[in-house]
Design a protein around this motif. Structure first.
Motif, PDB file in Angstrom:
ATOM      1  N   LEU A  83     -92.680 -15.257 -58.195  1.00  0.00           N
ATOM      2  CA  LEU A  83     -92.930 -14.150 -57.284  1.00  0.00           C
ATOM      3  C   LEU A  83     -91.769 -13.180 -57.249  1.00  0.00           C
ATOM      4  N   ILE A  84     -90.541 -13.644 -56.949  1.00  0.00           N
ATOM      5  CA  ILE A  84     -89.387 -12.772 -56.804  1.00  0.00           C
ATOM      6  C   ILE A  84     -88.342 -13.130 -57.849  1.00  0.00           C
ATOM      7  N   PHE A  85     -87.956 -12.157 -58.689  1.00  0.00           N
ATOM      8  CA  PHE A  85     -86.905 -12.339 -59.688  1.00  0.00           C
ATOM      9  C   PHE A  85     -87.119 -13.612 -60.521  1.00  0.00           C
ATOM     10  N   GLY A  86     -88.360 -13.927 -60.817  1.00  0.00           N
ATOM     11  CA  GLY A  86     -88.631 -15.089 -61.640  1.00  0.00           C
ATOM     12  C   GLY A  86     -88.552 -16.411 -60.911  1.00  0.00           C
ATOM     13  N   LEU A  87     -88.283 -16.390 -59.606  1.00  0.00           N
ATOM     14  CA  LEU A  87     -88.199 -17.627 -58.836  1.00  0.00           C
ATOM     15  C   LEU A  87     -89.597 -18.124 -58.498  1.00  0.00           C
ATOM     16  N   SER A  88     -89.695 -19.402 -58.204  1.00  0.00           N
ATOM     17  CA  SER A  88     -90.987 -19.966 -57.867  1.00  0.00           C
ATOM     18  C   SER A  88     -91.465 -19.437 -56.528  1.00  0.00           C
ATOM     19  N   VAL A  89     -92.777 -19.617 -56.289  1.00  0.00           N
ATOM     20  CA  VAL A  89     -93.366 -19.128 -55.044  1.00  0.00           C
ATOM     21  C   VAL A  89     -92.711 -19.798 -53.843  1.00  0.00           C
ATOM     22  N   THR A  90     -92.424 -21.094 -53.956  1.00  0.00           N
ATOM     23  CA  THR A  90     -91.823 -21.814 -52.834  1.00  0.00           C
ATOM     24  C   THR A  90     -90.443 -21.278 -52.510  1.00  0.00           C
ATOM     25  N   VAL A  91     -89.588 -21.112 -53.534  1.00  0.00           N
ATOM     26  CA  VAL A  91     -88.238 -20.591 -53.310  1.00  0.00           C
ATOM     27  C   VAL A  91     -88.294 -19.161 -52.787  1.00  0.00           C
ATOM     28  N   SER A  92     -89.209 -18.355 -53.314  1.00  0.00           N
ATOM     29  CA  SER A  92     -89.348 -16.974 -52.847  1.00  0.00           C
ATOM     30  C   SER A  92     -89.723 -16.918 -51.377  1.00  0.00           C
ATOM     31  N   ALA A  93     -90.618 -17.807 -50.975  1.00  0.00           N
ATOM     32  CA  ALA A  93     -91.028 -17.832 -49.573  1.00  0.00           C
ATOM     33  C   ALA A  93     -89.864 -18.207 -48.665  1.00  0.00           C
ATOM     34  N   VAL A  94     -89.028 -19.169 -49.099  1.00  0.00           N
ATOM     35  CA  VAL A  94     -87.865 -19.558 -48.300  1.00  0.00           C
ATOM     36  C   VAL A  94     -86.879 -18.406 -48.171  1.00  0.00           C
ATOM     37  N   LEU A  95     -86.620 -17.696 -49.272  1.00  0.00           N
ATOM     38  CA  LEU A  95     -85.688 -16.563 -49.225  1.00  0.00           C
ATOM     39  C   LEU A  95     -86.195 -15.459 -48.314  1.00  0.00           C
ATOM     40  N   ILE A  96     -87.468 -15.172 -48.370  1.00  0.00           N
ATOM     41  CA  ILE A  96     -88.039 -14.131 -47.499  1.00  0.00           C
ATOM     42  C   ILE A  96     -87.902 -14.538 -46.035  1.00  0.00           C
ATOM     43  N   SER A  97     -88.151 -15.797 -45.728  1.00  0.00           N
ATOM     44  CA  SER A  97     -88.028 -16.270 -44.345  1.00  0.00           C
ATOM     45  C   SER A  97     -86.594 -16.153 -43.849  1.00  0.00           C
ATOM     46  N   LEU A  98     -85.607 -16.547 -44.707  1.00  0.00           N
ATOM     47  CA  LEU A  98     -84.200 -16.424 -44.318  1.00  0.00           C
ATOM     48  C   LEU A  98     -83.817 -14.973 -44.093  1.00  0.00           C
ATOM     49  N   GLY A  99     -84.342 -14.077 -44.904  1.00  0.00           N
ATOM     50  CA  GLY A  99     -84.048 -12.658 -44.718  1.00  0.00           C
ATOM     51  C   GLY A  99     -84.508 -12.149 -43.374  1.00  0.00           C
ATOM     52  N   PHE A 100     -85.715 -12.525 -42.954  1.00  0.00           N
ATOM     53  CA  PHE A 100     -86.219 -12.103 -41.647  1.00  0.00           C
ATOM     54  C   PHE A 100     -85.373 -12.679 -40.512  1.00  0.00           C
ATOM     55  N   ILE A 101     -84.932 -13.934 -40.663  1.00  0.00           N
ATOM     56  CA  ILE A 101     -84.104 -14.556 -39.625  1.00  0.00           C
ATOM     57  C   ILE A 101     -82.769 -13.830 -39.497  1.00  0.00           C
ATOM     58  N   ILE A 102     -82.146 -13.485 -40.628  1.00  0.00           N
ATOM     59  CA  ILE A 102     -80.866 -12.772 -40.591  1.00  0.00           C
ATOM     60  C   ILE A 102     -81.026 -11.402 -39.951  1.00  0.00           C
ATOM     61  N   LEU A 103     -82.090 -10.692 -40.281  1.00  0.00           N
ATOM     62  CA  LEU A 103     -82.329  -9.384 -39.659  1.00  0.00           C
ATOM     63  C   LEU A 103     -82.502  -9.508 -38.149  1.00  0.00           C
ATOM     64  N   ALA A 104     -83.200 -10.549 -37.709  1.00  0.00           N
ATOM     65  CA  ALA A 104     -83.398 -10.745 -36.271  1.00  0.00           C
ATOM     66  C   ALA A 104     -82.074 -11.021 -35.563  1.00  0.00           C
ATOM     67  N   LEU A 105     -81.192 -11.832 -36.178  1.00  0.00           N
ATOM     68  CA  LEU A 105     -79.890 -12.127 -35.583  1.00  0.00           C
ATOM     69  C   LEU A 105     -79.015 -10.879 -35.515  1.00  0.00           C
ATOM     70  N   LEU A 106     -79.027 -10.058 -36.563  1.00  0.00           N
ATOM     71  CA  LEU A 106     -78.257  -8.816 -36.545  1.00  0.00           C
ATOM     72  C   LEU A 106     -78.731  -7.882 -35.445  1.00  0.00           C
ATOM     73  N   PHE A 107     -80.033  -7.831 -35.238  1.00  0.00           N
ATOM     74  CA  PHE A 107     -80.571  -6.970 -34.188  1.00  0.00           C
ATOM     75  C   PHE A 107     -80.100  -7.433 -32.811  1.00  0.00           C
ATOM     76  N   VAL A 108     -80.132  -8.753 -32.577  1.00  0.00           N
ATOM     77  CA  VAL A 108     -79.692  -9.292 -31.282  1.00  0.00           C
ATOM     78  C   VAL A 108     -78.207  -9.026 -31.067  1.00  0.00           C
TER      79      VAL A 108
END
Length: 465
Positions: free
Chosen positions: A314-339
Protein backbone atom coordinates in the motif's frame (compact mmCIF):
# COMPACT_ATOMS: atom_id res chain seq x y z
CA UNK A 1 -48.33 -45.02 -14.99
CA UNK A 2 -45.09 -43.03 -15.45
CA UNK A 3 -44.03 -41.37 -18.67
CA UNK A 4 -40.42 -40.68 -19.67
CA UNK A 5 -39.97 -38.28 -22.54
CA UNK A 6 -36.75 -38.79 -24.51
CA UNK A 7 -35.86 -36.18 -27.11
CA UNK A 8 -33.40 -37.58 -29.64
CA UNK A 9 -31.02 -35.33 -31.55
CA UNK A 10 -32.05 -34.68 -35.12
CA UNK A 11 -30.94 -32.21 -37.75
CA UNK A 12 -33.93 -30.00 -36.94
CA UNK A 13 -33.18 -29.76 -33.21
CA UNK A 14 -30.87 -27.06 -31.89
CA UNK A 15 -30.35 -28.36 -28.33
CA UNK A 16 -28.75 -31.75 -27.75
CA UNK A 17 -26.63 -33.35 -25.14
CA UNK A 18 -23.07 -34.53 -25.74
CA UNK A 19 -24.17 -38.17 -25.74
CA UNK A 20 -26.70 -37.48 -28.48
CA UNK A 21 -29.81 -37.16 -26.35
CA UNK A 22 -31.65 -34.78 -24.05
CA UNK A 23 -33.93 -36.34 -21.46
CA UNK A 24 -37.04 -34.87 -19.85
CA UNK A 25 -39.02 -36.23 -16.93
CA UNK A 26 -42.24 -34.76 -15.48
CA UNK A 27 -44.46 -35.73 -12.55
CA UNK A 28 -47.67 -34.50 -10.94
CA UNK A 29 -47.88 -32.73 -7.63
CA UNK A 30 -49.43 -35.26 -5.24
CA UNK A 31 -49.22 -37.09 -1.97
CA UNK A 32 -47.36 -40.23 -3.07
CA UNK A 33 -43.56 -39.63 -3.23
CA UNK A 34 -42.99 -42.90 -5.05
CA UNK A 35 -45.08 -41.66 -7.96
CA UNK A 36 -45.23 -37.87 -7.62
CA UNK A 37 -41.48 -37.37 -8.06
CA UNK A 38 -39.26 -36.51 -11.01
CA UNK A 39 -36.70 -39.17 -11.86
CA UNK A 40 -33.45 -38.75 -13.82
CA UNK A 41 -31.30 -41.69 -14.87
CA UNK A 42 -27.92 -41.84 -16.64
CA UNK A 43 -26.89 -45.23 -15.33
CA UNK A 44 -27.57 -46.96 -18.63
CA UNK A 45 -24.86 -44.95 -20.39
CA UNK A 46 -22.56 -44.86 -17.38
CA UNK A 47 -22.64 -41.09 -17.43
CA UNK A 48 -23.23 -38.21 -15.04
CA UNK A 49 -26.29 -35.98 -14.85
CA UNK A 50 -26.21 -32.28 -15.62
CA UNK A 51 -29.47 -30.35 -15.41
CA UNK A 52 -30.28 -27.99 -18.24
CA UNK A 53 -33.57 -26.72 -16.79
CA UNK A 54 -36.05 -27.27 -13.97
CA UNK A 55 -39.55 -25.79 -14.13
CA UNK A 56 -43.04 -26.02 -12.68
CA UNK A 57 -46.19 -25.93 -14.81
CA UNK A 58 -49.85 -25.09 -14.45
CA UNK A 59 -52.62 -26.42 -16.69
CA UNK A 60 -55.70 -24.61 -18.00
CA UNK A 61 -58.63 -24.42 -15.60
CA UNK A 62 -60.84 -25.93 -18.29
CA UNK A 63 -58.99 -29.26 -18.01
CA UNK A 64 -60.10 -29.68 -14.38
CA UNK A 65 -56.86 -31.39 -13.35
CA UNK A 66 -56.75 -32.56 -9.71
CA UNK A 67 -54.35 -30.67 -7.46
CA UNK A 68 -52.93 -32.42 -5.59
CA UNK A 69 -53.25 -35.64 -7.55
CA UNK A 70 -54.09 -38.99 -6.00
CA UNK A 71 -54.18 -42.62 -7.11
CA UNK A 72 -57.88 -42.23 -7.86
CA UNK A 73 -57.74 -39.24 -10.22
CA UNK A 74 -54.09 -38.93 -11.32
CA UNK A 75 -53.84 -38.47 -15.10
CA UNK A 76 -50.23 -37.87 -16.05
CA UNK A 77 -50.74 -37.78 -19.80
CA UNK A 78 -53.42 -35.11 -19.54
CA UNK A 79 -52.35 -33.10 -16.49
CA UNK A 80 -48.65 -33.70 -15.84
CA UNK A 81 -46.86 -33.23 -19.16
CA UNK A 82 -45.72 -29.93 -20.62
CA UNK A 83 -47.75 -28.36 -23.41
CA UNK A 84 -45.90 -25.36 -24.80
CA UNK A 85 -49.10 -23.92 -26.37
CA UNK A 86 -51.38 -23.84 -23.34
CA UNK A 87 -49.43 -24.38 -20.12
CA UNK A 88 -47.91 -21.70 -17.92
CA UNK A 89 -44.22 -22.50 -17.34
CA UNK A 90 -42.22 -21.09 -14.40
CA UNK A 91 -38.47 -21.70 -14.61
CA UNK A 92 -36.63 -22.53 -11.39
CA UNK A 93 -33.04 -21.77 -10.41
CA UNK A 94 -30.79 -23.39 -7.84
CA UNK A 95 -32.00 -20.77 -5.36
CA UNK A 96 -35.62 -21.94 -5.85
CA UNK A 97 -34.97 -25.69 -5.62
CA UNK A 98 -31.42 -26.12 -4.27
CA UNK A 99 -31.87 -29.79 -3.41
CA UNK A 100 -32.90 -30.72 -6.94
CA UNK A 101 -29.74 -29.18 -8.44
CA UNK A 102 -27.32 -30.40 -5.78
CA UNK A 103 -28.71 -33.94 -5.63
CA UNK A 104 -28.92 -34.49 -9.38
CA UNK A 105 -25.85 -32.71 -10.79
CA UNK A 106 -22.92 -35.12 -11.15
CA UNK A 107 -24.92 -38.16 -10.06
CA UNK A 108 -25.87 -41.10 -12.22
CA UNK A 109 -29.48 -41.06 -10.97
CA UNK A 110 -31.69 -38.83 -8.80
CA UNK A 111 -35.27 -38.73 -7.56
CA UNK A 112 -36.93 -35.54 -6.30
CA UNK A 113 -40.50 -35.14 -5.06
CA UNK A 114 -42.56 -32.52 -6.88
CA UNK A 115 -43.30 -29.25 -5.08
CA UNK A 116 -45.78 -26.54 -6.03
CA UNK A 117 -46.15 -22.75 -5.93
CA UNK A 118 -48.72 -20.01 -6.58
CA UNK A 119 -49.11 -18.74 -10.12
CA UNK A 120 -50.70 -15.39 -9.25
CA UNK A 121 -48.83 -12.58 -10.99
CA UNK A 122 -46.81 -15.01 -13.12
CA UNK A 123 -49.45 -16.76 -15.20
CA UNK A 124 -52.67 -15.84 -17.07
CA UNK A 125 -55.93 -16.00 -15.16
CA UNK A 126 -57.22 -18.89 -17.24
CA UNK A 127 -54.73 -21.34 -15.70
CA UNK A 128 -54.74 -22.96 -12.28
CA UNK A 129 -53.86 -20.73 -9.29
CA UNK A 130 -51.21 -23.28 -8.18
CA UNK A 131 -48.77 -25.29 -10.27
CA UNK A 132 -49.78 -28.92 -10.55
CA UNK A 133 -46.63 -30.57 -12.02
CA UNK A 134 -42.84 -30.21 -12.33
CA UNK A 135 -40.31 -31.24 -14.98
CA UNK A 136 -36.52 -31.54 -15.29
CA UNK A 137 -34.45 -31.46 -18.49
CA UNK A 138 -31.06 -33.11 -18.21
CA UNK A 139 -28.12 -34.51 -20.15
CA UNK A 140 -25.93 -37.54 -19.54
CA UNK A 141 -22.23 -36.71 -19.87
CA UNK A 142 -19.76 -39.58 -20.23
CA UNK A 143 -17.32 -40.68 -17.59
CA UNK A 144 -15.21 -42.70 -20.00
CA UNK A 145 -13.34 -39.53 -21.02
CA UNK A 146 -12.95 -38.29 -17.44
CA UNK A 147 -9.94 -38.03 -15.15
CA UNK A 148 -9.60 -37.01 -11.51
CA UNK A 149 -7.43 -34.04 -10.64
CA UNK A 150 -5.19 -36.22 -8.45
CA UNK A 151 -5.10 -39.23 -10.75
CA UNK A 152 -2.45 -41.46 -9.19
CA UNK A 153 -2.26 -43.86 -12.14
CA UNK A 154 -0.74 -41.25 -14.44
CA UNK A 155 -3.33 -41.95 -17.13
CA UNK A 156 -2.98 -40.21 -20.46
CA UNK A 157 -6.33 -39.47 -22.08
CA UNK A 158 -6.54 -38.77 -25.81
CA UNK A 159 -9.82 -37.41 -27.18
CA UNK A 160 -11.39 -34.26 -28.56
CA UNK A 161 -13.30 -33.55 -25.33
CA UNK A 162 -11.99 -34.33 -21.87
CA UNK A 163 -13.73 -34.14 -18.48
CA UNK A 164 -11.97 -33.59 -15.16
CA UNK A 165 -13.41 -33.58 -11.64
CA UNK A 166 -12.21 -33.74 -8.07
CA UNK A 167 -11.44 -37.35 -7.19
CA UNK A 168 -14.34 -37.65 -4.72
CA UNK A 169 -16.93 -35.99 -6.98
CA UNK A 170 -19.84 -35.46 -6.49
CA UNK A 171 -18.97 -35.65 -2.80
CA UNK A 172 -16.70 -33.02 -1.26
CA UNK A 173 -13.10 -32.40 -2.36
CA UNK A 174 -10.90 -34.82 -0.45
CA UNK A 175 -7.28 -33.85 -1.22
CA UNK A 176 -5.17 -31.08 0.31
CA UNK A 177 -2.76 -28.68 -1.39
CA UNK A 178 -2.79 -28.91 -5.19
CA UNK A 179 -3.57 -31.38 -7.98
CA UNK A 180 -3.38 -30.39 -11.63
CA UNK A 181 -4.42 -31.48 -15.13
CA UNK A 182 -2.50 -30.54 -18.29
CA UNK A 183 -4.30 -30.16 -21.64
CA UNK A 184 -2.23 -30.20 -24.82
CA UNK A 185 -3.61 -29.79 -28.33
CA UNK A 186 -2.02 -31.84 -31.10
CA UNK A 187 -2.16 -28.88 -33.48
CA UNK A 188 -0.13 -25.82 -32.50
CA UNK A 189 -2.78 -23.47 -33.88
CA UNK A 190 -5.66 -25.21 -32.09
CA UNK A 191 -7.54 -23.52 -29.29
CA UNK A 192 -8.75 -25.18 -26.11
CA UNK A 193 -12.06 -24.07 -24.58
CA UNK A 194 -12.29 -24.69 -20.83
CA UNK A 195 -15.77 -24.85 -19.27
CA UNK A 196 -17.15 -25.54 -15.81
CA UNK A 197 -20.17 -27.80 -15.60
CA UNK A 198 -20.29 -27.32 -11.85
CA UNK A 199 -18.07 -25.09 -9.73
CA UNK A 200 -19.30 -24.96 -6.15
CA UNK A 201 -16.23 -23.97 -4.16
CA UNK A 202 -16.49 -23.81 -0.38
CA UNK A 203 -17.72 -20.34 0.60
CA UNK A 204 -18.60 -20.62 4.28
CA UNK A 205 -15.44 -18.76 5.25
CA UNK A 206 -14.68 -15.27 3.93
CA UNK A 207 -11.23 -16.31 2.71
CA UNK A 208 -12.36 -18.76 -0.02
CA UNK A 209 -9.90 -21.54 0.87
CA UNK A 210 -10.50 -23.39 -2.41
CA UNK A 211 -9.54 -22.11 -5.85
CA UNK A 212 -9.00 -23.12 -9.46
CA UNK A 213 -5.90 -21.77 -11.22
CA UNK A 214 -5.52 -21.93 -15.00
CA UNK A 215 -2.02 -21.37 -16.40
CA UNK A 216 -1.58 -20.35 -20.00
CA UNK A 217 1.75 -19.01 -21.20
CA UNK A 218 3.02 -16.55 -18.60
CA UNK A 219 -0.44 -15.85 -17.16
CA UNK A 220 -2.27 -17.56 -14.31
CA UNK A 221 -6.02 -17.01 -13.94
CA UNK A 222 -7.55 -17.59 -10.51
CA UNK A 223 -11.16 -18.49 -9.72
CA UNK A 224 -12.47 -18.85 -6.17
CA UNK A 225 -15.78 -19.12 -4.33
CA UNK A 226 -16.86 -15.70 -5.61
CA UNK A 227 -17.03 -17.24 -9.10
CA UNK A 228 -19.35 -20.17 -8.27
CA UNK A 229 -21.59 -20.90 -11.25
CA UNK A 230 -24.76 -22.16 -9.51
CA UNK A 231 -24.91 -25.38 -11.56
CA UNK A 232 -24.87 -23.51 -14.85
CA UNK A 233 -22.42 -24.54 -17.57
CA UNK A 234 -20.12 -21.58 -18.25
CA UNK A 235 -17.01 -20.99 -20.33
CA UNK A 236 -14.07 -19.84 -18.21
CA UNK A 237 -11.64 -19.03 -21.00
CA UNK A 238 -10.20 -20.11 -24.32
CA UNK A 239 -6.44 -20.61 -24.67
CA UNK A 240 -4.07 -21.58 -27.45
CA UNK A 241 -2.30 -24.93 -27.71
CA UNK A 242 -1.88 -25.81 -24.01
CA UNK A 243 -3.22 -25.08 -20.53
CA UNK A 244 -2.73 -26.34 -16.98
CA UNK A 245 -5.72 -26.42 -14.61
CA UNK A 246 -4.92 -26.72 -10.88
CA UNK A 247 -7.38 -27.41 -8.07
CA UNK A 248 -6.10 -25.98 -4.78
CA UNK A 249 -7.71 -27.03 -1.51
CA UNK A 250 -6.90 -25.92 2.03
CA UNK A 251 -6.79 -28.54 4.77
CA UNK A 252 -9.61 -26.78 6.64
CA UNK A 253 -11.96 -27.25 3.65
CA UNK A 254 -11.54 -31.00 3.09
CA UNK A 255 -14.90 -32.65 2.44
CA UNK A 256 -16.45 -29.48 1.03
CA UNK A 257 -16.75 -28.01 -2.46
CA UNK A 258 -17.34 -29.67 -5.85
CA UNK A 259 -15.67 -29.18 -9.24
CA UNK A 260 -16.54 -30.74 -12.61
CA UNK A 261 -14.97 -29.30 -15.78
CA UNK A 262 -14.73 -29.91 -19.52
CA UNK A 263 -12.06 -29.07 -22.11
CA UNK A 264 -12.73 -29.12 -25.87
CA UNK A 265 -10.16 -28.69 -28.64
CA UNK A 266 -11.07 -26.75 -31.77
CA UNK A 267 -9.29 -29.09 -34.18
CA UNK A 268 -7.08 -32.12 -33.98
CA UNK A 269 -6.70 -34.18 -30.83
CA UNK A 270 -6.40 -33.32 -27.12
CA UNK A 271 -4.09 -35.05 -24.66
CA UNK A 272 -4.92 -34.86 -20.94
CA UNK A 273 -2.86 -35.93 -17.93
CA UNK A 274 -3.58 -35.29 -14.23
CA UNK A 275 -1.85 -35.80 -10.88
CA UNK A 276 -0.64 -34.24 -7.64
CA UNK A 277 1.92 -31.41 -7.82
CA UNK A 278 4.54 -30.47 -5.26
CA UNK A 279 4.14 -26.71 -5.64
CA UNK A 280 0.93 -24.75 -6.15
CA UNK A 281 1.07 -22.04 -8.86
CA UNK A 282 -0.06 -19.33 -6.46
CA UNK A 283 2.92 -20.00 -4.18
CA UNK A 284 5.52 -18.93 -6.73
CA UNK A 285 3.89 -16.66 -9.30
CA UNK A 286 1.76 -13.56 -9.47
CA UNK A 287 -1.72 -14.54 -10.56
CA UNK A 288 -4.35 -12.76 -12.59
CA UNK A 289 -7.97 -12.77 -11.46
CA UNK A 290 -10.39 -13.68 -14.24
CA UNK A 291 -14.16 -13.59 -14.40
CA UNK A 292 -16.10 -16.79 -15.02
CA UNK A 293 -17.71 -16.72 -18.44
CA UNK A 294 -15.25 -14.53 -20.36
CA UNK A 295 -14.94 -15.82 -23.91
CA UNK A 296 -11.24 -15.31 -24.55
CA UNK A 297 -9.13 -14.53 -21.52
CA UNK A 298 -5.90 -14.49 -23.51
CA UNK A 299 -6.92 -11.11 -24.90
CA UNK A 300 -9.22 -9.99 -22.09
CA UNK A 301 -8.24 -7.19 -19.72
CA UNK A 302 -7.53 -8.65 -16.29
CA UNK A 303 -6.76 -7.38 -12.81
CA UNK A 304 -3.45 -8.35 -11.23
CA UNK A 305 -3.76 -9.84 -7.77
CA UNK A 306 -1.05 -10.81 -5.27
CA UNK A 307 -0.59 -14.52 -4.53
CA UNK A 308 -1.10 -16.31 -1.25
CA UNK A 309 2.54 -15.86 -0.25
CA UNK A 310 2.91 -12.26 -1.44
CA UNK A 311 0.96 -9.80 0.67
CA UNK A 312 -0.53 -6.76 -1.05
CA UNK A 313 1.34 -3.48 -0.67
CA UNK A 314 0.00 0.00 0.00
CA UNK A 315 2.56 2.63 1.10
CA UNK A 316 6.14 2.76 -0.25
CA UNK A 317 6.04 -0.96 -0.98
CA UNK A 318 5.16 -1.85 2.61
CA UNK A 319 2.56 -4.45 3.40
CA UNK A 320 -1.04 -3.49 4.09
CA UNK A 321 -0.65 -4.35 7.77
CA UNK A 322 2.47 -2.21 8.26
CA UNK A 323 0.91 0.64 6.27
CA UNK A 324 -2.16 0.59 8.46
CA UNK A 325 -0.02 0.77 11.62
CA UNK A 326 1.98 3.72 10.27
CA UNK A 327 -1.17 5.61 9.32
CA UNK A 328 -2.63 5.04 12.79
CA UNK A 329 0.57 6.30 14.47
CA UNK A 330 0.52 9.39 12.28
CA UNK A 331 -3.01 10.28 13.38
CA UNK A 332 -2.07 9.76 17.04
CA UNK A 333 0.97 12.05 16.73
CA UNK A 334 -1.11 14.76 15.05
CA UNK A 335 -3.68 14.55 17.85
CA UNK A 336 -0.97 14.91 20.54
CA UNK A 337 0.56 17.93 18.77
CA UNK A 338 -2.84 19.58 18.61
CA UNK A 339 -3.42 19.07 22.35
CA UNK A 340 0.07 20.42 23.24
CA UNK A 341 -0.49 23.48 21.05
CA UNK A 342 -3.78 24.23 22.81
CA UNK A 343 -2.11 23.92 26.24
CA UNK A 344 0.77 26.26 25.28
CA UNK A 345 -1.64 28.85 23.88
CA UNK A 346 -3.63 28.76 27.08
CA UNK A 347 -0.58 29.20 29.33
CA UNK A 348 0.84 32.04 27.22
CA UNK A 349 -2.47 33.87 27.24
CA UNK A 350 -2.77 33.50 30.98
CA UNK A 351 0.68 35.05 31.66
CA UNK A 352 0.34 37.93 29.19
CA UNK A 353 0.16 41.40 30.83
CA UNK A 354 -0.49 44.86 29.47
CA UNK A 355 1.15 48.07 30.77
CA UNK A 356 -0.89 51.26 30.97
CA UNK A 357 0.66 54.69 31.44
CA UNK A 358 -1.61 56.72 33.69
CA UNK A 359 -0.02 60.14 34.09
CA UNK A 360 3.50 59.87 32.73
CA UNK A 361 5.03 59.17 36.14
CA UNK A 362 3.15 56.17 37.36
CA UNK A 363 2.69 52.86 35.47
CA UNK A 364 -0.11 50.40 36.17
CA UNK A 365 0.09 46.71 35.31
CA UNK A 366 -3.28 45.19 34.54
CA UNK A 367 -3.80 41.44 35.03
CA UNK A 368 -5.63 39.38 32.41
CA UNK A 369 -9.38 39.63 32.17
CA UNK A 370 -11.15 37.06 34.33
CA UNK A 371 -14.77 37.01 33.27
CA UNK A 372 -15.96 40.62 33.36
CA UNK A 373 -13.74 41.64 36.30
CA UNK A 374 -10.50 43.57 36.18
CA UNK A 375 -7.85 43.80 38.85
CA UNK A 376 -5.31 46.65 38.97
CA UNK A 377 -1.94 46.25 40.56
CA UNK A 378 -0.15 49.57 41.32
CA UNK A 379 3.54 49.69 40.56
CA UNK A 380 4.04 52.65 42.95
CA UNK A 381 3.77 51.32 46.50
CA UNK A 382 3.22 54.86 47.87
CA UNK A 383 0.03 55.26 45.85
CA UNK A 384 -3.08 53.71 47.41
CA UNK A 385 -4.90 51.03 45.41
CA UNK A 386 -8.24 52.11 43.95
CA UNK A 387 -11.06 50.33 42.28
CA UNK A 388 -11.28 50.83 38.53
CA UNK A 389 -14.82 52.10 38.81
CA UNK A 390 -14.22 54.31 41.86
CA UNK A 391 -14.68 58.06 41.49
CA UNK A 392 -12.62 60.49 43.57
CA UNK A 393 -14.56 62.13 46.30
CA UNK A 394 -15.21 65.79 45.50
CA UNK A 395 -16.07 68.48 47.99
CA UNK A 396 -19.74 69.25 48.03
CA UNK A 397 -18.98 72.99 48.38
CA UNK A 398 -16.18 74.58 46.33
CA UNK A 399 -13.38 76.14 48.47
CA UNK A 400 -13.18 79.91 48.70
CA UNK A 401 -11.35 81.61 45.91
CA UNK A 402 -8.88 83.11 48.36
CA UNK A 403 -7.70 79.65 49.43
CA UNK A 404 -7.19 78.59 45.84
CA UNK A 405 -5.21 81.71 45.03
CA UNK A 406 -3.11 81.31 48.15
CA UNK A 407 -2.26 77.75 47.21
CA UNK A 408 -1.22 78.71 43.70
CA UNK A 409 0.85 81.71 44.74
CA UNK A 410 2.58 79.86 47.58
CA UNK A 411 5.62 78.21 45.91
CA UNK A 412 6.47 76.29 49.05
CA UNK A 413 3.22 74.35 48.95
CA UNK A 414 3.50 72.20 45.77
CA UNK A 415 0.36 70.28 46.58
CA UNK A 416 -3.03 71.60 47.40
CA UNK A 417 -4.95 69.89 50.17
CA UNK A 418 -7.86 72.23 50.15
CA UNK A 419 -9.86 70.44 47.52
CA UNK A 420 -11.00 67.51 49.64
CA UNK A 421 -9.98 63.85 49.86
CA UNK A 422 -9.01 61.70 46.93
CA UNK A 423 -6.69 64.01 44.98
CA UNK A 424 -3.21 63.19 46.28
CA UNK A 425 -0.07 64.23 44.52
CA UNK A 426 -1.45 63.68 41.09
CA UNK A 427 -4.21 66.27 41.70
CA UNK A 428 -1.95 69.31 41.48
CA UNK A 429 -3.48 71.89 39.16
CA UNK A 430 -1.60 73.70 36.45
CA UNK A 431 -1.30 77.42 36.84
CA UNK A 432 -4.42 78.99 35.31
CA UNK A 433 -4.58 82.28 33.43
CA UNK A 434 -6.03 84.90 35.73
CA UNK A 435 -8.89 87.13 34.89
CA UNK A 436 -9.83 89.61 37.63
CA UNK A 437 -8.28 87.09 40.08
CA UNK A 438 -11.40 84.98 39.86
CA UNK A 439 -11.60 81.23 39.13
CA UNK A 440 -14.49 78.92 38.54
CA UNK A 441 -14.49 75.43 40.09
CA UNK A 442 -15.92 72.73 37.79
CA UNK A 443 -15.91 69.19 39.07
CA UNK A 444 -15.15 66.09 36.93
CA UNK A 445 -12.62 67.94 34.77
CA UNK A 446 -8.85 68.26 34.72
CA UNK A 447 -6.41 69.46 32.09
CA UNK A 448 -3.68 66.88 32.87
CA UNK A 449 -5.78 63.72 33.28
CA UNK A 450 -8.78 63.21 31.08
CA UNK A 451 -10.73 59.94 30.88
CA UNK A 452 -14.18 59.09 29.81
CA UNK A 453 -16.49 59.35 32.75
CA UNK A 454 -17.79 55.78 32.42
CA UNK A 455 -14.39 54.10 31.98
CA UNK A 456 -11.77 55.84 34.13
CA UNK A 457 -10.89 58.32 36.88
CA UNK A 458 -12.42 61.79 36.98
CA UNK A 459 -10.78 64.87 38.46
CA UNK A 460 -11.97 68.46 38.86
CA UNK A 461 -10.57 71.24 36.80
CA UNK A 462 -10.27 74.91 37.61
CA UNK A 463 -10.60 77.23 34.68
CA UNK A 464 -11.12 80.90 34.33
CA UNK A 465 -14.70 81.92 33.85
Amino acid sequence: MRWKWIVLCTTEQTVCCVDGQTLTDCACYGNDPSVDSVFADCSASGGRLTLTSVFRGAKLNSLSCPNPASDVDRDEAKCCTYNANDDCKIDLTSADVPNVYSDCTGSSTCTEQVTWMQTTGQCPQNVMSFTNYMCIDYECLPTTDELGFCDAAGTTLTSTTAYIADDNYPAGISHTDCCACVFTASANSATITIEVIEMTLYDVTTTCNQSILIESGTNTYTYNCTHNTDYTIQTLLTVTSTATVTLKNDATSVGNGRVWMRATVSNGGLTTTCGAVSTCPGDVTTTTTATAGEADSETATTTVESTATTEKTLIFGLSVTVSAVLISLGFIILALLFVLTCILCYLMGKKKKKKINIDGSSVMTVAPVIGNEYRQMPTNPERPERSRRSVPKVADVPPPYSEINDGIQNSTAPYSTKLGDGYGKSSAMSRPSARNGMFVYRQYENRNLTHDYNDGYHFPRVVSP
